[in-house]
Design a protein around this motif. Sequence first.
Motif, PDB file in Angstrom:
ATOM      1  N   LEU A  26       0.822  -1.211   0.000  1.00  0.00           N
ATOM      2  CA  LEU A  26       0.000   0.000   0.000  1.00  0.00           C
ATOM      3  C   LEU A  26       0.853   1.257   0.000  1.00  0.00           C
ATOM      4  CD1 LEU A  26      -2.892  -0.877   2.465  1.00  0.00           C
ATOM      5  CD2 LEU A  26      -2.815  -1.101  -0.021  1.00  0.00           C
ATOM      6  N   GLN A  27       2.001   1.225   0.647  1.00  0.00           N
ATOM      7  CA  GLN A  27       2.906   2.371   0.735  1.00  0.00           C
ATOM      8  C   GLN A  27       2.145   3.639   1.148  1.00  0.00           C
ATOM      9  OE1 GLN A  27       4.856   2.053  -3.166  1.00  0.00           O
ATOM     10  NE2 GLN A  27       6.563   1.003  -2.158  1.00  0.00           N
ATOM     11  N   ALA A  28       1.474   3.514   2.278  1.00  0.00           N
ATOM     12  CA  ALA A  28       0.614   4.584   2.788  1.00  0.00           C
ATOM     13  C   ALA A  28       1.335   5.371   3.878  1.00  0.00           C
ATOM     14  CB  ALA A  28      -0.683   3.983   3.327  1.00  0.00           C
ATOM     15  N   ASP A  29       1.587   6.644   3.604  1.00  0.00           N
ATOM     16  CA  ASP A  29       2.271   7.488   4.583  1.00  0.00           C
ATOM     17  C   ASP A  29       1.555   7.562   5.938  1.00  0.00           C
ATOM     18  OD1 ASP A  29       4.196   7.897   2.684  1.00  0.00           O
ATOM     19  OD2 ASP A  29       3.850  10.046   2.458  1.00  0.00           O
ATOM     20  N   PRO A  30       0.216   7.541   6.003  1.00  0.00           N
ATOM     21  CA  PRO A  30      -0.418   7.584   7.329  1.00  0.00           C
ATOM     22  C   PRO A  30       0.003   6.423   8.238  1.00  0.00           C
ATOM     23  CG  PRO A  30      -2.014   8.163   5.670  1.00  0.00           C
ATOM     24  CD  PRO A  30      -0.790   7.673   4.935  1.00  0.00           C
ATOM     25  N   THR A  31       0.332   5.269   7.659  1.00  0.00           N
ATOM     26  CA  THR A  31       0.780   4.162   8.505  1.00  0.00           C
ATOM     27  C   THR A  31       2.171   4.453   9.068  1.00  0.00           C
ATOM     28  OG1 THR A  31       1.741   2.851   6.677  1.00  0.00           O
ATOM     29  CG2 THR A  31      -0.592   2.485   7.215  1.00  0.00           C
ATOM     30  N   ILE A  32       2.964   5.212   8.349  1.00  0.00           N
ATOM     31  CA  ILE A  32       4.282   5.612   8.851  1.00  0.00           C
ATOM     32  C   ILE A  32       4.102   6.658   9.949  1.00  0.00           C
ATOM     33  CG2 ILE A  32       6.530   6.585   8.249  1.00  0.00           C
ATOM     34  CD1 ILE A  32       5.904   3.764   7.031  1.00  0.00           C
ATOM     35  N   GLN A  33       3.200   7.609   9.732  1.00  0.00           N
ATOM     36  CA  GLN A  33       2.916   8.600  10.777  1.00  0.00           C
ATOM     37  C   GLN A  33       2.488   7.907  12.068  1.00  0.00           C
ATOM     38  OE1 GLN A  33       3.567  11.719  10.811  1.00  0.00           O
ATOM     39  NE2 GLN A  33       3.789  12.266   8.667  1.00  0.00           N
ATOM     40  N   PHE A  34       1.769   6.802  11.929  1.00  0.00           N
ATOM     41  CA  PHE A  34       1.283   6.060  13.098  1.00  0.00           C
ATOM     42  C   PHE A  34       2.429   5.456  13.903  1.00  0.00           C
ATOM     43  CE2 PHE A  34      -0.406   2.045  14.946  1.00  0.00           C
ATOM     44  CZ  PHE A  34      -1.380   2.571  15.774  1.00  0.00           C
ATOM     45  N   ASP A  89       7.966  10.748  16.865  1.00  0.00           N
ATOM     46  CA  ASP A  89       8.086  12.207  16.966  1.00  0.00           C
ATOM     47  C   ASP A  89       7.222  12.929  15.940  1.00  0.00           C
ATOM     48  OD1 ASP A  89       9.569  11.354  14.788  1.00  0.00           O
ATOM     49  OD2 ASP A  89      11.158  12.835  15.075  1.00  0.00           O
ATOM     50  N   GLY A  90       6.133  12.307  15.527  1.00  0.00           N
ATOM     51  CA  GLY A  90       5.266  12.911  14.525  1.00  0.00           C
ATOM     52  C   GLY A  90       4.089  13.633  15.153  1.00  0.00           C
ATOM     53  N   PRO A  91       3.198  14.160  14.372  1.00  0.00           N
ATOM     54  CA  PRO A  91       3.294  14.091  12.916  1.00  0.00           C
ATOM     55  C   PRO A  91       4.323  15.077  12.364  1.00  0.00           C
ATOM     56  CG  PRO A  91       1.326  15.287  13.554  1.00  0.00           C
ATOM     57  CD  PRO A  91       1.973  14.797  14.828  1.00  0.00           C
ATOM     58  N   ARG A  92       4.975  14.612  11.316  1.00  0.00           N
ATOM     59  CA  ARG A  92       5.970  15.419  10.631  1.00  0.00           C
ATOM     60  C   ARG A  92       6.148  14.842   9.235  1.00  0.00           C
ATOM     61  NH1 ARG A  92      10.010  11.923  10.259  1.00  0.00           N
ATOM     62  NH2 ARG A  92      10.637  10.655  12.028  1.00  0.00           N
ATOM     63  N   ARG A  93       6.965  15.493   8.450  1.00  0.00           N
ATOM     64  CA  ARG A  93       7.267  14.995   7.108  1.00  0.00           C
ATOM     65  C   ARG A  93       7.908  13.605   7.227  1.00  0.00           C
ATOM     66  NH1 ARG A  93      11.496  17.826   3.018  1.00  0.00           N
ATOM     67  NH2 ARG A  93      11.214  16.378   1.304  1.00  0.00           N
ATOM     68  N   VAL A  94       7.444  12.677   6.413  1.00  0.00           N
ATOM     69  CA  VAL A  94       7.983  11.322   6.416  1.00  0.00           C
ATOM     70  C   VAL A  94       9.335  11.331   5.705  1.00  0.00           C
ATOM     71  CG1 VAL A  94       7.638   8.962   5.576  1.00  0.00           C
ATOM     72  CG2 VAL A  94       5.702  10.249   6.502  1.00  0.00           C
ATOM     73  N   LEU A  95      10.330  10.742   6.365  1.00  0.00           N
ATOM     74  CA  LEU A  95      11.684  10.665   5.814  1.00  0.00           C
ATOM     75  C   LEU A  95      11.962   9.255   5.294  1.00  0.00           C
ATOM     76  CD1 LEU A  95      13.445  12.520   8.772  1.00  0.00           C
ATOM     77  CD2 LEU A  95      12.625  13.509   6.610  1.00  0.00           C
ATOM     78  N   PHE A  96      12.949   9.132   4.416  1.00  0.00           N
ATOM     79  CA  PHE A  96      13.298   7.822   3.850  1.00  0.00           C
ATOM     80  C   PHE A  96      13.605   6.819   4.956  1.00  0.00           C
ATOM     81  CE2 PHE A  96      16.321   4.717   2.205  1.00  0.00           C
ATOM     82  CZ  PHE A  96      15.561   4.161   1.179  1.00  0.00           C
TER      83      PHE A  96
END
Length: 178
Positions: A86-94, A98-105
């Motif tokens: 899915l490559q869904a940024d909201p799952t990375i934010q979860f 230290d978020g929410p913030r810009r998702v980094l590699f």
Amino acid sequence: MQRSIPLNMITCSLCQTDEEEIIKRLVRQTEKIFDDTLRERARELKMSVHEILTLASIIEGEAILDDERATISGVYHNRLQKGMRLQADPTIQFIITDGPRRVLFDDLQIKSSYNTYLYSGLPPGPISNPRVASIHAALYPAQHDYLFFVSNGRGGHWFASNYAGHMINVRRFRKERE
């Protein structure tokens, strides 16, 4: 515009309701929303209510514009059907602390079953309490051939059916961000 609140961020310092009671209320409300028609629709999609709520929570995290929810849902349904991540940024934010913030590699490498960049399929559970609009979008995705989307920097997204088109949109986003 109302946004969902991740369950792990619920606090109630102004009232006497504890977290357990708040979660019970959320579950009861969700059970009211999922009537027989919606349960049947989930079965038609060969998905459980839990899976629909998980997908809806990701849609909730992605969509700012209500009229894009079904399109975003369609992208995720298409990716699931093809066995793509899915490559869904909201799952990375979860999963970032230290978020929410810009998702980094580097965030995309976090070992977590919620990391939809590393693991295929849906994560193990919802990442937020989705609104009814996102639940409906998860149940009634737009029919299209899009597999990718990227923010347009103005609250919406650009959609693409193939990776080449997606990369054009990514370059377009980066250029506008400058």
